[in-house]
Scaffold this motif. Structure first.
Motif, PDB file in Angstrom:
ATOM      1  N   HIS B  29      23.066  39.205  17.450  1.00  0.00           N
ATOM      2  CA  HIS B  29      24.396  39.002  18.035  1.00  0.00           C
ATOM      3  C   HIS B  29      25.001  40.341  18.429  1.00  0.00           C
ATOM      4  CE1 HIS B  29      25.490  34.690  16.544  1.00  0.00           C
ATOM      5  NE2 HIS B  29      24.384  34.732  17.267  1.00  0.00           N
ATOM      6  N   ALA B  30      25.329  40.455  19.711  1.00  0.00           N
ATOM      7  CA  ALA B  30      25.843  41.719  20.219  1.00  0.00           C
ATOM      8  C   ALA B  30      27.334  41.894  19.957  1.00  0.00           C
ATOM      9  CB  ALA B  30      25.572  41.826  21.716  1.00  0.00           C
ATOM     10  N   THR B  31      28.049  40.778  19.853  1.00  0.00           N
ATOM     11  CA  THR B  31      29.504  40.857  19.726  1.00  0.00           C
ATOM     12  C   THR B  31      29.912  40.620  18.289  1.00  0.00           C
ATOM     13  OG1 THR B  31      29.612  39.913  21.951  1.00  0.00           O
ATOM     14  CG2 THR B  31      31.668  40.104  20.740  1.00  0.00           C
ATOM     15  N   LEU B  32      30.778  41.482  17.794  1.00  0.00           N
ATOM     16  CA  LEU B  32      31.257  41.384  16.406  1.00  0.00           C
ATOM     17  C   LEU B  32      32.770  41.499  16.402  1.00  0.00           C
ATOM     18  CD1 LEU B  32      29.729  42.992  13.259  1.00  0.00           C
ATOM     19  CD2 LEU B  32      32.167  43.238  13.695  1.00  0.00           C
ATOM     20  N   TYR B  33      33.392  40.690  15.567  1.00  0.00           N
ATOM     21  CA  TYR B  33      34.843  40.617  15.492  1.00  0.00           C
ATOM     22  C   TYR B  33      35.311  40.778  14.050  1.00  0.00           C
ATOM     23  CZ  TYR B  33      33.892  37.747  19.701  1.00  0.00           C
ATOM     24  OH  TYR B  33      33.432  37.254  20.898  1.00  0.00           O
ATOM     25  N   TRP B  34      36.494  41.373  13.908  1.00  0.00           N
ATOM     26  CA  TRP B  34      37.219  41.346  12.643  1.00  0.00           C
ATOM     27  C   TRP B  34      38.551  40.629  12.890  1.00  0.00           C
ATOM     28  CZ3 TRP B  34      35.477  42.483   7.925  1.00  0.00           C
ATOM     29  CH2 TRP B  34      34.387  43.346   7.781  1.00  0.00           C
ATOM     30  N   TYR B  35      38.801  39.627  12.060  1.00  0.00           N
ATOM     31  CA  TYR B  35      40.056  38.901  12.115  1.00  0.00           C
ATOM     32  C   TYR B  35      40.788  39.082  10.773  1.00  0.00           C
ATOM     33  CZ  TYR B  35      39.024  36.179  16.350  1.00  0.00           C
ATOM     34  OH  TYR B  35      38.777  35.789  17.636  1.00  0.00           O
ATOM     35  N   PHE B  49      33.984  44.226  18.951  1.00  0.00           N
ATOM     36  CA  PHE B  49      32.939  45.162  19.371  1.00  0.00           C
ATOM     37  C   PHE B  49      31.928  44.435  20.260  1.00  0.00           C
ATOM     38  CE2 PHE B  49      33.669  48.818  16.666  1.00  0.00           C
ATOM     39  CZ  PHE B  49      34.279  48.315  15.536  1.00  0.00           C
ATOM     40  N   GLN B  50      31.432  45.153  21.251  1.00  0.00           N
ATOM     41  CA  GLN B  50      30.277  44.710  22.014  1.00  0.00           C
ATOM     42  C   GLN B  50      29.228  45.798  21.813  1.00  0.00           C
ATOM     43  OE1 GLN B  50      29.751  41.906  23.538  1.00  0.00           O
ATOM     44  NE2 GLN B  50      27.889  42.327  24.686  1.00  0.00           N
ATOM     45  N   ASN B  51      28.185  45.454  21.066  1.00  0.00           N
ATOM     46  CA  ASN B  51      27.214  46.469  20.601  1.00  0.00           C
ATOM     47  C   ASN B  51      27.978  47.569  19.855  1.00  0.00           C
ATOM     48  OD1 ASN B  51      24.840  45.162  21.665  1.00  0.00           O
ATOM     49  ND2 ASN B  51      25.595  45.751  23.690  1.00  0.00           N
ATOM     50  N   ASN B  52      27.874  48.821  20.283  1.00  0.00           N
ATOM     51  CA  ASN B  52      28.572  49.904  19.580  1.00  0.00           C
ATOM     52  C   ASN B  52      30.012  50.085  20.029  1.00  0.00           C
ATOM     53  OD1 ASN B  52      26.175  50.429  18.382  1.00  0.00           O
ATOM     54  ND2 ASN B  52      25.810  52.388  19.372  1.00  0.00           N
ATOM     55  N   GLY B  53      30.325  49.578  21.214  1.00  0.00           N
ATOM     56  CA  GLY B  53      31.609  49.887  21.835  1.00  0.00           C
ATOM     57  C   GLY B  53      32.722  48.918  21.483  1.00  0.00           C
ATOM     58  N   VAL B  54      33.943  49.416  21.530  1.00  0.00           N
ATOM     59  CA  VAL B  54      35.130  48.606  21.255  1.00  0.00           C
ATOM     60  C   VAL B  54      35.584  47.921  22.543  1.00  0.00           C
ATOM     61  CG1 VAL B  54      37.540  48.632  20.527  1.00  0.00           C
ATOM     62  CG2 VAL B  54      35.867  50.102  19.380  1.00  0.00           C
ATOM     63  N   VAL B  55      35.702  46.596  22.504  1.00  0.00           N
ATOM     64  CA  VAL B  55      36.173  45.824  23.649  1.00  0.00           C
ATOM     65  C   VAL B  55      37.682  45.659  23.590  1.00  0.00           C
ATOM     66  CG1 VAL B  55      36.074  43.591  24.804  1.00  0.00           C
ATOM     67  CG2 VAL B  55      33.988  44.596  23.851  1.00  0.00           C
ATOM     68  N   ARG B  64      46.589  52.955  10.015  1.00  0.00           N
ATOM     69  CA  ARG B  64      46.049  52.718   8.673  1.00  0.00           C
ATOM     70  C   ARG B  64      44.708  51.994   8.669  1.00  0.00           C
ATOM     71  NH1 ARG B  64      48.308  49.326   5.919  1.00  0.00           N
ATOM     72  NH2 ARG B  64      49.501  48.222   7.518  1.00  0.00           N
ATOM     73  N   PHE B  65      44.395  51.323   9.759  1.00  0.00           N
ATOM     74  CA  PHE B  65      43.150  50.568   9.856  1.00  0.00           C
ATOM     75  C   PHE B  65      42.173  51.317  10.757  1.00  0.00           C
ATOM     76  CE2 PHE B  65      43.988  46.095   8.340  1.00  0.00           C
ATOM     77  CZ  PHE B  65      45.287  46.313   7.897  1.00  0.00           C
ATOM     78  N   SER B  66      40.918  51.270  10.360  1.00  0.00           N
ATOM     79  CA  SER B  66      39.861  51.802  11.215  1.00  0.00           C
ATOM     80  C   SER B  66      38.637  50.917  11.061  1.00  0.00           C
ATOM     81  CB  SER B  66      39.528  53.248  10.858  1.00  0.00           C
ATOM     82  OG  SER B  66      38.980  53.324   9.554  1.00  0.00           O
ATOM     83  N   ALA B  67      37.834  50.878  12.099  1.00  0.00           N
ATOM     84  CA  ALA B  67      36.610  50.081  12.051  1.00  0.00           C
ATOM     85  C   ALA B  67      35.536  50.778  12.859  1.00  0.00           C
ATOM     86  CB  ALA B  67      36.855  48.677  12.598  1.00  0.00           C
ATOM     87  N   GLU B  68      34.322  50.602  12.424  1.00  0.00           N
ATOM     88  CA  GLU B  68      33.203  51.174  13.160  1.00  0.00           C
ATOM     89  C   GLU B  68      32.019  50.221  13.098  1.00  0.00           C
ATOM     90  OE1 GLU B  68      32.316  54.944  11.408  1.00  0.00           O
ATOM     91  OE2 GLU B  68      31.546  54.090   9.558  1.00  0.00           O
ATOM     92  N   ARG B  69      31.164  50.369  14.076  1.00  0.00           N
ATOM     93  CA  ARG B  69      29.953  49.563  14.128  1.00  0.00           C
ATOM     94  C   ARG B  69      28.816  50.483  14.567  1.00  0.00           C
ATOM     95  NH1 ARG B  69      28.235  44.324  17.804  1.00  0.00           N
ATOM     96  NH2 ARG B  69      26.634  43.567  16.357  1.00  0.00           N
ATOM     97  N   GLY B  97      27.189  35.815  22.742  1.00  0.00           N
ATOM     98  CA  GLY B  97      27.571  36.091  24.119  1.00  0.00           C
ATOM     99  C   GLY B  97      28.918  35.504  24.446  1.00  0.00           C
ATOM    100  N   PHE B  98      29.481  35.897  25.548  1.00  0.00           N
ATOM    101  CA  PHE B  98      30.816  35.455  25.943  1.00  0.00           C
ATOM    102  C   PHE B  98      30.822  34.060  26.543  1.00  0.00           C
ATOM    103  CE2 PHE B  98      32.037  39.304  24.631  1.00  0.00           C
ATOM    104  CZ  PHE B  98      32.472  40.284  25.515  1.00  0.00           C
ATOM    105  N   ILE B  99      29.673  33.617  27.035  1.00  0.00           N
ATOM    106  CA  ILE B  99      29.653  32.392  27.832  1.00  0.00           C
ATOM    107  C   ILE B  99      30.076  31.174  27.015  1.00  0.00           C
ATOM    108  CG2 ILE B  99      28.255  30.864  29.233  1.00  0.00           C
ATOM    109  CD1 ILE B  99      28.821  33.626  30.447  1.00  0.00           C
ATOM    110  N   THR B 100      29.497  31.016  25.845  1.00  0.00           N
ATOM    111  CA  THR B 100      29.806  29.824  25.069  1.00  0.00           C
ATOM    112  C   THR B 100      31.128  29.966  24.333  1.00  0.00           C
ATOM    113  OG1 THR B 100      28.683  30.602  23.071  1.00  0.00           O
ATOM    114  CG2 THR B 100      27.353  29.438  24.718  1.00  0.00           C
TER     115      THR B 100
END
Lengths: 113, 114
Positions: B29-35, B49-55, B64-69, B97-100
């Motif tokens: 899975h290329a896309t990762l989310y934090w909720y 995130f999409q792969n390494n990059g922030v979308v 105060r918050f930070s995130a990395e992938r 992916g974004f499609i579904t």
């Protein structure tokens, strides 16, 4: 801007009776719509999704939802409630091709014996 | 197929302390989310995130918050210093992916800030 409104924060039904959880959405473009369920201390699980194919969508565990563009609604129904259906239900809108989910506030479904 | 893994499941800290949450998405899975899900509310997207990059990190309190992938796989969400209002369940999700538009969620990490 896209948003979703769940019209009831809490719904209580008796086992074996129909379930109706109401959801209205706001979207500039034709969105994707989803219902997710969250059981206590469990992750969110997809119940069903609408992505511009049939307007009546069937999901898991006997749930279904109907997309009504004229009413901007996507209500969730089930003919006969089961005790195991007691959970939190979220209506979700997703702007097309963004991969983002925008959640409603949730509806708690209580099922009484 | 293994699901989305998160740890720790529960964490209690005092305000002004720091905390980190870890997420391992579904393989491929290329896309990762934090909720963030505050009690009685629907989940709110913090970062995508999409792969390494922030979308999208428009709703991430960056003071105060930070995130990395790193390497486009696992992700870490950090809060430093924590405030009382950060008490919530932090959900990680991944998507192929974004499609579904379908996301697969982990069971969440419940944070209590005293």
């Amino acid at each position: 801007a896209q948003s979703v409104t769940q019209l009831d924060s809490h719904v209580s039904v008796s086992e074996g009776t129909p379930v109706l959880l109401r959801c209205n959405y706001s979207s500039s473009y034709s969105p994707s719509l989803f219902w997710y369920v969250q059981h206590p201390n469990k992750g969110l699980q997809l119940l069903l999704k609408y992505t511009s194919a049939a307007t009546l969508v069937k999901g898991i565990n006997g749930f279904e939802a109907e997309f009504k563009k004229s009413e901007t609604s996507f209500h969730l129904t089930k003919p006969s409630a089961h005790m195991s259906d007691a959970a939190e239900y979220f209506c979700v809108v997703s702007p097309r091709y963004t991969g983002k989910l925008i959640f409603g506030q949730g509806t708690t479904l209580q099922v009484k014996p | 197929e293994a699901g989305v893994a998160q740890s720790p499941r529960y964490k209690i800290i005092e305000k002004r302390q720091s905390v980190a949450f870890w997420c391992n998405p579904i393989s491929g899975h290329a896309t990762l989310y934090w909720y963030q899900q505050i009690l009685g509310q629907g989940p709110k997207l913090l970062i995508q995130f999409q792969n390494n990059g922030v979308v999208d990190d428009s709703q991430l309190p960056k003071d105060r918050f930070s995130a990395e992938r790193l390497k486009g796989v696992d992700s870490t969400l950090k809060i430093q210093p924590a405030k009382l209002e950060d008490s919530a369940v932090y959900l990680c999700a991944s998507s192929g992916g974004f499609i579904t538009g379908e996301l697969f969620f982990g069971e969440g990490s419940r944070l209590t800030v005293l």
